[in-house]
Each structure stands twice: as structure tokens, then as C-alpha cells.
Design a protein around this motif. Sequence first.
Motif: not given
Length: 397
Positions: A123-136
Motif C-alpha cells: 500500500r505504501a509503495l502504491k501511495s508513494a507512486a502518486g499520480s503513477d499509482g495506477g501503474a502495475k
Amino acid sequence: MASSSLAGRCLRLDVVARGGGVQTLCISRAQNPMRAPALPSRRLATADAAVAATNATAATAAATPATANQGGTAGKIFFTSLCAATFGLGAWQTQRYFEKVKLVKKREDDLGMEPLSSYNDWRALKSAAGSDGGAKSYQRVHLRGKFQHENEILIGPRGPPPGALADSGPNSGRGGGGGMSSSAQGYYVVTPFVVSCDGAGDPVSSDANAKNANPRRGWFDGLFGRKNDTSGNNISSNSSAAFDNCKDQAIVWINRGWIPRHYINKNNERVASWEQPRGSVDLMAMESRTESPGTFTPPSRLDSKKSNESNPQTINKLLWIDRSAMEEMTSCPADSHPPLFVEINGGGALQYPAKPPRECVGEFKVTPEVHAGYAATWFGLSGAGMVMTRKLLTKGR
């Protein structure tokens, strides 16, 4: 003195001579100097037809240049559009080639990283991706929790995951994997997984999963008026109580692997058993994605029958990974949109559900080499069309 009378076809003339005698002359019509000889009616019809044919030929000859010019223009437009379309397809496949090369490199890099230790880390990894969080993300993650086997769903028919049964050949899972594949056919087993309190937190999902929360329906859905059934299966009382007692728990979906088709009969009843671990489970997984229907995709529940208390062996079945249908079948909390993970084989003997190994998980069905082949084909067709169009434009010059 002269007199005349018409008798038959002769012109009779009575001429009085000087001596008082009368002399009679008979002159035929053809010999009449005051009248042209009459033509037979058949000859007149032939002459008229000849004149009409001559006039028609002249009119056709006058219209031929305009018609030929129109046909030539249409041909030029047709061949020019073909050249442009095939060139555009070649450019698109070239773009897809470079995109796929980047994705392959990202997958290799992510799989080479150390696994994330918990669902919270993911979850933290996806949140840190920000606007690119949708990237697999292809990075592996450790998950701990309990399966809700009473709510598992079968997806298929499908071929086996890449490398799950064999490294090559028809059972390698690399021959398309769809319903028309020559490989063995079966089903993916997708099961809700309650992540334990120490590594859960509030459930989150990637932007792509949120977009698929209410995916557009296929053309067949609209044709047959199919709508999602809101009855769903209820989570067992034990699972609900456990969820209520721990507010940090989250539910995710785990694609546990593949089972052969003969494990399920035509009535969607289980005729063979597969592994269903009970209690707390530790597993290695990687983020996956649900599927969106195309224009002519049939309804996901075309071959599905709801399980019920009178027949606990009947299982839910979907043709494709339909997020909305899965959320209803498993009675997920509102707006939770659980993320989907695929379980990775940790080694050992083959057992069902068959899982993909680390080296093969997340493989792309269409490789960069395939995109390059498509691009070469389209560019070749475009080049051939240009040569033909040039010959058409320069014809007669």
C-alpha cells in the motif's frame, strides 16, 4: 391531244397523231421521270438502324473519357487510403513494440527486487507512486491471512498459467491460453483472502482497479439485457465476526492458480478436490489486474450458477475476471474494490491449483518480437501499395 389513265402499274397515254390516228403508250412507274424510285421497306429499316447505331457509338465515345476519368480518380483515392491506413498500423505497432520493451524491462527489474514484507508495504509503495499509482507493480509481496474458500470463484475456461505445467509445448500456457487454445483447458481459482491485522490497514486499490469498479459492459450484455445479480453470496458468520473484531483487516483477491476442466461437471459441481488451506496462511504474490469487456465480449455470467445452501458443491463461475460480478458474489464491503494478486509457486511438487513460478509470473502473451513482426507486415503492405499507386498515377505518361 393526249389523255392518260392509270391501269395497274403502267401509266397509259393516248396520243392523237396528225393523221387522225390514235396511238397508245404505256409507261411504267419506274420510268416516270417526275418520281424517284421507291425503296423497299426492309432496306429503309436497315438504314435507319445503321444511323441509330452510329449515333449511339458517337455518344458513347463522347462519354468514355469522363467515365474513365471518374474510375481513375476512385482508384487513386482507394489505393492512397490503403497506403495511409497500413502505414498508420505499422507506426502503431512500432509504438507498441517500444512500450512493451519498457514493460518487459520493468517486470524483470521488479521481480529482481526483494519482496515486500507485508500488504501495508505494498500500500505504501502504491501511495508513494502518486499520480503513477495506477501503474502495475511486478514486485513480489508477502501476504498473511485466511482464505474464504466458501466464496471462491472459477474463471474460465482458460489455459494454464505460463510455466505452471510445462516449460514448452502445448501445456506451457504460451499458446494463447484462451478458449480456442490447443493447450489443456481449465479454470483459474480466485479466492477472497482476509489479510491479518498486523499487515493490513484500510483496503486500497490501484487506480486501474477503481476504474474497473464499474466497467463498461460488452455488446452481448446490452443485447440480452443482462445485469449484475445483487443477491451474491454472504460471507460466513465466522469471517464477518473476525472482520468486525479487527478494523485493520482488509480483503484482497488471490488468483490461487489453475485447475483442470474435468474437476467441474456441467452443473458447476465439484467432482474432484483441490488444495484449500485452512487457518493462517503465508504466501508470495504479485499484483494483477481484473479484465474489461470488449465490444463483442459475452456476459461474464453466461455460464454461472449461484451456489446455495441446498447444494454446497455448486460454485460460482465467470467467463472473465469481472470486478463488479466478483464484488457481488463475494459480498465485498461497499467501495472497497479489493485489489487482485496472483499467487507465485514457492517450489515443490505439482499440486492443484497449479501456480506459475517466479520466472514466468506476469509474462506477456504478446511479446516485443510479435509487435515487431506486425509492424514489418504493415509497413510491407504500405510499401507495396505505394508502388501500385504510383503506377496508377503515372499510367500512360
